[in-house]
Write an enzyme that holds these catalytic residues in place. Sequence first.
Site: not given
Length: 416
Positions: A167, A345, A310
């Site tokens: 990620c 995401h 995040h």
Amino acid sequence: MGAKDAVIIGCDAVSPLGIELDEQWQRALAGRSGVGPLTRFALPEDFPVRIAGQVPDIDHLDYPFLTARHQAAWSSPVFKYSLLTVIRALKRSGIELTAELAPRTAVTYSSAIGGLDAVLRSDRRLQAENKLPHPYANPNSCINMIGGKIAIATGAQGPITSTITACATGLTSMLIAALFMAQGRADLAICGAVDFALVEPIVAGFHTMNGAYNPKEGREGDPPESASRPFSIDRRGFVISEGAGAVILATREFADAHGLPYAARLAGWGMTSDAHHFVAPHLATVRQCMEDALADAKVSPQDIAMVNAHAASTKVGDRVEYEALRAVFGEKMPPITANKSLIGHAMGASSVIETIFSLQGIQDSLLPPTINYTPDPELELDCVSEGSRSLEQEYILKNSFGFGGCNACAVLQKVA
């Protein structure tokens, strides 16, 4: 600033908020969600994931890589969306990659998942029809081919590498590019990431590992746009989405010599490995990554105007990030924005899309809101939940953390 400092001369993104950057930014400021019903594939009645953040189609645009012939060969969407963001980011930068500049132009654009959809498609064809894979099936699946196609399209002939840190991939691509430039190996770099992970087994796999959003029993009918809830007391996992973003970096020396304007620079960064667990983050190394970024930028925590978190909306991940922030900033925590509340995401692309939103915020002196936020009494944060906020930002901190314990943090500085 030093002559080899990395400055941002152009950027572009596509996300569930749209395909035009200005449009996406205005929707982010308005607190609009890009999350909706999952329609990328037919959903069996018992399929566990029903919502996603999907990027609008771009096939109506006039680019060579959108022709039917090109897409027949390069069938994975990672190719057309990555190329679109790169071509537009270069146009925004005002630079033309001539034969003279090409050998000094690096490519670090990458992906966390790549073109696995092409391999899955070939396997299904092989099993169902006993037909061999398309000749381009394997090239579609090679993650480094994304950077390779970008180099072919732009003519970039400098260092090329695929930085894969789950990620954190998009942000890491920028940090590796900055290393190339600091070492004198490149003057320009095409950075970024793309991921289109809305493929049946990948989506279902995120469910079985308890990562994807799972509605509380009795609340299956809640609106999709309310599902992504970073730092919220009722957070229940991340909403899987897709997207792409490109950032063009240059050394300050190169940008000044060529009259290229820039509004921000990469002031400092940190990278750490948790060496702890394959998905659960580790407080000590997450904290160290933030502290390394601040130290590299030669700023104190009090200099940071805001943090772009995040914040994937997982119970453990959000808590560890909060505890690390509290350890670094103490009681004087700056405002925190969590863009995944808006776009879900997008795997490796998330970190670069969020970085681009941060650059927009630095330029406009605005913070987009964190939507769907219900305070968690154990996580005392200012999440800008009331709506967009005016705020001058000289320094901001961007956090990105990936599976496998891959941590990347960056300090961005506004340049007058």
